[in-house]
Write a protein that holds these residues in place. Structure first.
Motif, PDB file in Angstrom:
ATOM      1  N   HIS A 139      37.792 -65.460 -51.076  1.00 22.75           N
ATOM      2  CA  HIS A 139      36.669 -65.616 -50.155  1.00 22.75           C
ATOM      3  C   HIS A 139      36.677 -67.003 -49.528  1.00 22.75           C
ATOM      4  O   HIS A 139      36.370 -67.172 -48.337  1.00 22.75           O
ATOM      5  CB  HIS A 139      35.354 -65.387 -50.897  1.00 22.75           C
ATOM      6  CG  HIS A 139      34.141 -65.473 -50.014  1.00 22.75           C
ATOM      7  ND1 HIS A 139      33.170 -66.435 -50.161  1.00 22.75           N
ATOM      8  CD2 HIS A 139      33.765 -64.727 -48.948  1.00 22.75           C
ATOM      9  CE1 HIS A 139      32.236 -66.274 -49.240  1.00 22.75           C
ATOM     10  NE2 HIS A 139      32.568 -65.238 -48.489  1.00 22.75           N
ATOM     11  N   THR A 180      39.563 -67.112 -46.843  1.00 22.02           N
ATOM     12  CA  THR A 180      39.240 -66.342 -45.639  1.00 22.02           C
ATOM     13  C   THR A 180      38.099 -66.968 -44.852  1.00 22.02           C
ATOM     14  O   THR A 180      38.104 -66.950 -43.618  1.00 22.02           O
ATOM     15  CB  THR A 180      38.875 -64.891 -46.009  1.00 22.02           C
ATOM     16  OG1 THR A 180      37.802 -64.887 -46.976  1.00 22.02           O
ATOM     17  CG2 THR A 180      40.072 -64.170 -46.593  1.00 22.02           C
ATOM     18  N   THR A 181      37.123 -67.551 -45.554  1.00 22.78           N
ATOM     19  CA  THR A 181      35.983 -68.186 -44.877  1.00 22.78           C
ATOM     20  C   THR A 181      36.416 -69.442 -44.128  1.00 22.78           C
ATOM     21  O   THR A 181      36.008 -69.670 -42.989  1.00 22.78           O
ATOM     22  CB  THR A 181      34.885 -68.543 -45.893  1.00 22.78           C
ATOM     23  OG1 THR A 181      34.466 -67.354 -46.574  1.00 22.78           O
ATOM     24  CG2 THR A 181      33.686 -69.171 -45.183  1.00 22.78           C
ATOM     25  N   TYR A 232      39.395 -70.125 -43.005  1.00 23.75           N
ATOM     26  CA  TYR A 232      40.220 -69.720 -41.858  1.00 23.75           C
ATOM     27  C   TYR A 232      39.357 -69.153 -40.724  1.00 23.75           C
ATOM     28  O   TYR A 232      39.583 -69.458 -39.544  1.00 23.75           O
ATOM     29  CB  TYR A 232      41.243 -68.680 -42.293  1.00 23.75           C
ATOM     30  CG  TYR A 232      42.154 -68.239 -41.178  1.00 23.75           C
ATOM     31  CD1 TYR A 232      43.173 -69.063 -40.715  1.00 23.75           C
ATOM     32  CD2 TYR A 232      41.980 -66.992 -40.572  1.00 23.75           C
ATOM     33  CE1 TYR A 232      43.995 -68.670 -39.668  1.00 23.75           C
ATOM     34  CE2 TYR A 232      42.796 -66.590 -39.532  1.00 23.75           C
ATOM     35  CZ  TYR A 232      43.807 -67.432 -39.084  1.00 23.75           C
ATOM     36  OH  TYR A 232      44.611 -67.037 -38.044  1.00 23.75           O
ATOM     37  N   LYS A 233      38.352 -68.360 -41.077  1.00 24.82           N
ATOM     38  CA  LYS A 233      37.501 -67.729 -40.077  1.00 24.82           C
ATOM     39  C   LYS A 233      36.680 -68.740 -39.297  1.00 24.82           C
ATOM     40  O   LYS A 233      36.558 -68.657 -38.073  1.00 24.82           O
ATOM     41  CB  LYS A 233      36.573 -66.716 -40.756  1.00 24.82           C
ATOM     42  CG  LYS A 233      35.618 -66.013 -39.794  1.00 24.82           C
ATOM     43  CD  LYS A 233      34.738 -65.018 -40.543  1.00 24.82           C
ATOM     44  CE  LYS A 233      33.759 -64.332 -39.593  1.00 24.82           C
ATOM     45  NZ  LYS A 233      32.888 -63.356 -40.327  1.00 24.82           N
TER      46      LYS A 233
END
Length: 319
Positions: A265, A268-269, A271-272
Protein backbone atom coordinates in the motif's frame (compact mmCIF):
# COMPACT_ATOMS: atom_id res chain seq x y z
CA UNK A 1 47.53 -9.43 -3.22
CA UNK A 2 45.57 -7.72 -0.46
CA UNK A 3 42.54 -9.58 0.82
CA UNK A 4 38.82 -8.94 0.69
CA UNK A 5 38.91 -5.81 2.84
CA UNK A 6 42.29 -4.53 1.71
CA UNK A 7 44.30 -6.24 4.43
CA UNK A 8 46.69 -9.08 3.61
CA UNK A 9 46.56 -10.25 7.23
CA UNK A 10 43.28 -12.10 7.81
CA UNK A 11 41.16 -10.82 10.70
CA UNK A 12 39.33 -13.20 13.00
CA UNK A 13 35.55 -12.62 13.37
CA UNK A 14 36.08 -11.27 16.91
CA UNK A 15 38.72 -8.81 15.68
CA UNK A 16 36.36 -7.75 12.88
CA UNK A 17 33.59 -7.19 15.44
CA UNK A 18 35.81 -4.87 17.50
CA UNK A 19 37.04 -2.98 14.43
CA UNK A 20 33.49 -2.72 13.05
CA UNK A 21 32.09 -1.35 16.30
CA UNK A 22 34.81 1.31 16.55
CA UNK A 23 34.31 2.19 12.90
CA UNK A 24 30.56 2.56 13.46
CA UNK A 25 31.01 4.98 16.38
CA UNK A 26 33.43 7.18 14.43
CA UNK A 27 31.36 7.20 11.26
CA UNK A 28 28.10 8.04 13.03
CA UNK A 29 29.54 11.13 14.69
CA UNK A 30 30.59 12.41 11.26
CA UNK A 31 27.45 11.66 9.22
CA UNK A 32 24.64 12.38 11.70
CA UNK A 33 23.75 15.79 10.14
CA UNK A 34 23.41 14.19 6.68
CA UNK A 35 21.10 11.57 8.16
CA UNK A 36 18.84 14.07 9.92
CA UNK A 37 18.38 16.17 6.77
CA UNK A 38 17.85 13.06 4.61
CA UNK A 39 15.13 11.68 6.90
CA UNK A 40 13.30 15.02 7.07
CA UNK A 41 13.26 15.27 3.26
CA UNK A 42 12.19 11.66 2.75
CA UNK A 43 9.14 12.08 4.98
CA UNK A 44 7.70 15.07 3.12
CA UNK A 45 4.86 14.19 0.80
CA UNK A 46 3.67 17.51 -0.66
CA UNK A 47 5.70 19.91 -2.74
CA UNK A 48 5.44 22.85 -0.34
CA UNK A 49 4.59 21.57 3.14
CA UNK A 50 4.37 25.06 4.58
CA UNK A 51 7.86 25.95 3.37
CA UNK A 52 9.57 23.38 5.57
CA UNK A 53 12.30 21.04 4.31
CA UNK A 54 11.38 21.35 0.61
CA UNK A 55 14.97 21.10 -0.59
CA UNK A 56 18.47 20.50 0.73
CA UNK A 57 19.41 24.13 1.39
CA UNK A 58 15.94 24.98 2.71
CA UNK A 59 15.93 21.93 4.99
CA UNK A 60 19.33 22.75 6.48
CA UNK A 61 18.49 26.43 7.05
CA UNK A 62 15.05 25.62 8.49
CA UNK A 63 16.37 23.04 10.94
CA UNK A 64 19.17 25.38 12.03
CA UNK A 65 16.86 28.41 12.37
CA UNK A 66 13.99 26.68 14.18
CA UNK A 67 15.79 24.01 16.21
CA UNK A 68 19.43 25.03 16.48
CA UNK A 69 22.65 23.23 15.58
CA UNK A 70 22.05 20.44 18.11
CA UNK A 71 19.08 19.30 16.03
CA UNK A 72 21.49 17.85 13.47
CA UNK A 73 22.44 15.29 16.11
CA UNK A 74 18.90 14.44 17.25
CA UNK A 75 18.55 10.83 18.27
CA UNK A 76 22.34 10.62 18.47
CA UNK A 77 22.38 8.14 21.36
CA UNK A 78 20.13 5.74 19.46
CA UNK A 79 22.14 6.42 16.32
CA UNK A 80 25.42 5.59 18.05
CA UNK A 81 23.99 2.39 19.49
CA UNK A 82 22.66 1.56 16.02
CA UNK A 83 26.07 2.12 14.46
CA UNK A 84 27.91 0.06 17.07
CA UNK A 85 25.52 -2.89 16.73
CA UNK A 86 25.28 -2.73 12.95
CA UNK A 87 29.01 -2.19 12.41
CA UNK A 88 30.01 -4.99 14.77
CA UNK A 89 27.51 -7.52 13.43
CA UNK A 90 28.08 -6.58 9.79
CA UNK A 91 31.88 -6.81 9.75
CA UNK A 92 31.92 -9.80 12.11
CA UNK A 93 29.46 -11.74 9.95
CA UNK A 94 31.19 -10.66 6.73
CA UNK A 95 34.49 -12.01 8.02
CA UNK A 96 32.90 -15.25 9.27
CA UNK A 97 31.13 -15.96 5.97
CA UNK A 98 34.28 -15.08 4.01
CA UNK A 99 36.28 -17.57 6.09
CA UNK A 100 33.67 -20.28 5.48
CA UNK A 101 33.82 -19.68 1.73
CA UNK A 102 37.61 -19.74 1.88
CA UNK A 103 37.50 -23.12 3.63
CA UNK A 104 35.02 -24.51 1.10
CA UNK A 105 36.93 -23.22 -1.91
CA UNK A 106 40.59 -22.91 -0.85
CA UNK A 107 42.01 -22.82 -4.38
CA UNK A 108 39.72 -20.15 -5.79
CA UNK A 109 41.09 -17.49 -8.10
CA UNK A 110 41.76 -13.98 -6.69
CA UNK A 111 39.46 -12.71 -9.45
CA UNK A 112 36.52 -14.23 -7.55
CA UNK A 113 37.04 -11.90 -4.56
CA UNK A 114 34.33 -9.43 -5.64
CA UNK A 115 31.80 -12.28 -5.90
CA UNK A 116 32.78 -13.60 -2.46
CA UNK A 117 32.46 -10.07 -1.06
CA UNK A 118 29.07 -9.65 -2.74
CA UNK A 119 27.70 -12.84 -1.15
CA UNK A 120 29.32 -12.24 2.25
CA UNK A 121 28.13 -8.63 2.23
CA UNK A 122 24.52 -9.68 1.64
CA UNK A 123 24.56 -12.10 4.56
CA UNK A 124 26.32 -9.53 6.75
CA UNK A 125 23.80 -6.84 5.83
CA UNK A 126 20.87 -9.12 6.68
CA UNK A 127 22.26 -9.95 10.12
CA UNK A 128 23.27 -6.39 10.90
CA UNK A 129 19.93 -4.99 9.82
CA UNK A 130 17.88 -7.48 11.83
CA UNK A 131 19.75 -6.91 15.08
CA UNK A 132 19.84 -3.12 14.70
CA UNK A 133 16.27 -2.59 13.41
CA UNK A 134 14.78 -1.52 16.80
CA UNK A 135 17.51 1.10 17.20
CA UNK A 136 16.96 2.30 13.63
CA UNK A 137 13.25 2.79 14.29
CA UNK A 138 13.84 4.68 17.55
CA UNK A 139 16.46 6.86 15.84
CA UNK A 140 14.06 7.72 13.01
CA UNK A 141 11.29 8.74 15.37
CA UNK A 142 13.54 10.85 17.57
CA UNK A 143 14.92 12.66 14.53
CA UNK A 144 11.35 13.60 13.54
CA UNK A 145 10.67 15.34 16.86
CA UNK A 146 10.80 19.10 16.79
CA UNK A 147 9.68 21.28 19.72
CA UNK A 148 7.00 19.05 21.23
CA UNK A 149 8.92 16.02 22.44
CA UNK A 150 7.10 12.70 22.60
CA UNK A 151 10.30 10.97 23.73
CA UNK A 152 12.80 12.76 25.95
CA UNK A 153 15.38 9.98 25.87
CA UNK A 154 16.28 6.81 24.02
CA UNK A 155 15.26 4.71 27.02
CA UNK A 156 11.85 6.37 27.21
CA UNK A 157 11.35 5.81 23.49
CA UNK A 158 12.03 2.08 23.83
CA UNK A 159 9.66 1.70 26.80
CA UNK A 160 6.91 3.74 25.13
CA UNK A 161 7.03 1.78 21.88
CA UNK A 162 7.08 -1.53 23.75
CA UNK A 163 4.07 -0.55 25.89
CA UNK A 164 1.95 1.02 23.13
CA UNK A 165 2.90 -1.00 20.05
CA UNK A 166 4.40 -4.19 21.43
CA UNK A 167 7.59 -5.92 20.36
CA UNK A 168 6.39 -5.98 16.74
CA UNK A 169 6.38 -2.18 16.81
CA UNK A 170 10.18 -2.21 16.74
CA UNK A 171 10.12 -4.01 13.41
CA UNK A 172 7.92 -1.63 11.44
CA UNK A 173 9.51 -1.22 8.04
CA UNK A 174 11.70 -4.33 8.45
CA UNK A 175 10.85 -5.80 5.03
CA UNK A 176 11.69 -2.65 3.02
CA UNK A 177 14.71 -2.23 5.28
CA UNK A 178 15.98 -5.69 4.32
CA UNK A 179 15.09 -5.06 0.68
CA UNK A 180 17.29 -1.97 0.92
CA UNK A 181 20.13 -3.22 3.11
CA UNK A 182 20.78 -6.65 1.59
CA UNK A 183 21.44 -5.47 -1.99
CA UNK A 184 23.12 -2.33 -0.65
CA UNK A 185 25.55 -4.29 1.51
CA UNK A 186 26.19 -6.78 -1.30
CA UNK A 187 26.88 -3.99 -3.79
CA UNK A 188 29.02 -2.02 -1.32
CA UNK A 189 31.31 -4.90 -0.43
CA UNK A 190 31.33 -6.25 -3.97
CA UNK A 191 32.19 -2.85 -5.46
CA UNK A 192 34.80 -2.17 -2.76
CA UNK A 193 36.49 -5.50 -3.48
CA UNK A 194 36.29 -4.80 -7.23
CA UNK A 195 38.05 -1.48 -6.70
CA UNK A 196 40.81 -3.23 -4.73
CA UNK A 197 41.19 -5.93 -7.39
CA UNK A 198 41.34 -3.41 -10.23
CA UNK A 199 43.72 -1.15 -8.32
CA UNK A 200 46.19 -3.91 -7.45
CA UNK A 201 46.17 -5.15 -11.04
CA UNK A 202 46.83 -1.68 -12.43
CA UNK A 203 49.50 -0.92 -9.84
CA UNK A 204 51.02 -4.42 -10.04
CA UNK A 205 52.40 -3.95 -6.53
CA UNK A 206 52.09 -6.36 -3.61
CA UNK A 207 50.79 -4.41 -0.60
CA UNK A 208 50.24 -5.59 2.94
CA UNK A 209 47.23 -3.29 3.31
CA UNK A 210 45.52 -0.32 1.72
CA UNK A 211 46.27 3.19 2.91
CA UNK A 212 43.47 5.01 4.74
CA UNK A 213 43.13 7.38 1.78
CA UNK A 214 42.66 4.46 -0.63
CA UNK A 215 40.13 2.85 1.69
CA UNK A 216 38.12 6.08 1.88
CA UNK A 217 38.08 6.56 -1.90
CA UNK A 218 37.08 2.97 -2.70
CA UNK A 219 34.47 3.02 0.05
CA UNK A 220 32.98 6.31 -1.11
CA UNK A 221 32.66 5.09 -4.70
CA UNK A 222 31.06 1.81 -3.63
CA UNK A 223 28.68 3.62 -1.26
CA UNK A 224 27.34 5.99 -3.93
CA UNK A 225 26.98 3.13 -6.40
CA UNK A 226 24.97 1.06 -3.92
CA UNK A 227 22.81 3.96 -2.71
CA UNK A 228 21.66 4.81 -6.24
CA UNK A 229 20.28 1.29 -6.52
CA UNK A 230 18.41 1.08 -3.20
CA UNK A 231 17.17 4.61 -2.43
CA UNK A 232 13.48 3.78 -3.13
CA UNK A 233 13.56 1.12 -0.41
CA UNK A 234 15.05 3.63 2.03
CA UNK A 235 12.24 6.13 1.41
CA UNK A 236 9.60 3.39 1.81
CA UNK A 237 11.18 2.17 5.04
CA UNK A 238 11.20 5.65 6.58
CA UNK A 239 7.53 6.23 5.66
CA UNK A 240 6.52 2.98 7.36
CA UNK A 241 8.67 3.56 10.45
CA UNK A 242 6.81 6.75 11.43
CA UNK A 243 3.36 5.15 11.20
CA UNK A 244 1.78 5.15 14.65
CA UNK A 245 3.64 8.39 15.35
CA UNK A 246 0.94 10.70 13.98
CA UNK A 247 1.19 13.37 16.68
CA UNK A 248 4.81 14.15 15.88
CA UNK A 249 4.14 13.90 12.13
CA UNK A 250 1.51 16.64 12.42
CA UNK A 251 3.60 18.77 14.80
CA UNK A 252 6.50 18.52 12.35
CA UNK A 253 4.48 19.97 9.48
CA UNK A 254 3.92 16.62 7.77
CA UNK A 255 0.13 16.49 8.00
CA UNK A 256 -0.26 14.99 4.53
CA UNK A 257 1.76 11.85 5.22
CA UNK A 258 -0.84 9.10 4.60
CA UNK A 259 -1.63 6.17 6.85
CA UNK A 260 -0.09 3.19 5.09
CA UNK A 261 -1.58 -0.28 5.58
CA UNK A 262 1.64 -2.06 4.69
CA UNK A 263 4.52 -2.25 2.24
CA UNK A 264 2.46 -2.75 -0.93
CA UNK A 265 0.00 0.00 0.00
CA UNK A 266 2.88 2.36 0.80
CA UNK A 267 4.58 1.73 -2.55
CA UNK A 268 1.39 2.12 -4.59
CA UNK A 269 0.33 5.25 -2.69
CA UNK A 270 3.71 6.96 -3.11
CA UNK A 271 3.72 6.15 -6.83
CA UNK A 272 0.12 7.31 -7.30
CA UNK A 273 0.44 10.65 -5.52
CA UNK A 274 4.14 11.51 -5.92
CA UNK A 275 5.22 9.65 -9.02
CA UNK A 276 8.48 7.79 -9.53
CA UNK A 277 10.44 10.78 -8.21
CA UNK A 278 8.71 10.31 -4.85
CA UNK A 279 10.94 7.30 -4.27
CA UNK A 280 14.01 9.48 -4.73
CA UNK A 281 13.19 12.20 -2.22
CA UNK A 282 16.23 13.19 -0.22
CA UNK A 283 18.46 11.83 -3.02
CA UNK A 284 21.13 14.54 -2.77
CA UNK A 285 21.73 14.31 0.99
CA UNK A 286 21.41 10.52 0.70
CA UNK A 287 24.17 10.34 -1.90
CA UNK A 288 26.31 12.84 0.01
CA UNK A 289 25.80 10.78 3.14
CA UNK A 290 26.65 7.56 1.26
CA UNK A 291 29.84 9.12 -0.10
CA UNK A 292 30.99 10.33 3.31
CA UNK A 293 29.67 7.50 5.48
CA UNK A 294 30.78 4.53 3.40
CA UNK A 295 34.15 6.11 2.73
CA UNK A 296 34.59 6.84 6.43
CA UNK A 297 33.34 3.38 7.42
CA UNK A 298 35.87 1.52 5.29
CA UNK A 299 38.66 3.97 6.12
CA UNK A 300 38.13 3.73 9.88
CA UNK A 301 37.66 -0.05 9.68
CA UNK A 302 40.96 -0.22 7.81
CA UNK A 303 42.58 1.95 10.50
CA UNK A 304 41.19 0.09 13.52
CA UNK A 305 41.77 -3.34 11.98
CA UNK A 306 45.40 -2.30 11.49
CA UNK A 307 45.64 -1.46 15.18
CA UNK A 308 43.99 -4.75 16.12
CA UNK A 309 46.32 -6.87 13.97
CA UNK A 310 49.35 -4.91 15.19
CA UNK A 311 48.25 -5.59 18.77
CA UNK A 312 47.87 -9.28 17.94
CA UNK A 313 51.38 -9.38 16.43
CA UNK A 314 52.79 -7.64 19.49
CA UNK A 315 51.09 -10.08 21.89
CA UNK A 316 52.29 -13.06 19.87
CA UNK A 317 55.81 -11.65 20.00
CA UNK A 318 55.70 -11.50 23.80
CA UNK A 319 54.41 -15.05 24.20
Amino acid sequence: MVGLLGNKVNLSPSEAIISGALSGVTTRAVISPFDVVKIRLQLHVGKKQGGRNTGLVNAVSTIFREEGVRAFWKGHTASQLLSVVYGAVQFGMFTKVSHVIEELYPGRSPDTQPLVSFVSGGVAGTAGSFFSQPLDLVRTRMVMQRHQLTYTSTGEAFLSILQKEGFRGFYRGLIPNLLQVVPSASLQFGAYSSCILLYTKVQAIEKERLSNKESFLFGAVSGVFAKCAVLPFDVTKKRLQVQGFRKVIQEGGLESVPVYKGLVHCVTTVYKHEGILGFYKGALPSLLKAFVSTGTTFMTFNFFSGLVTASRTYRNGLS
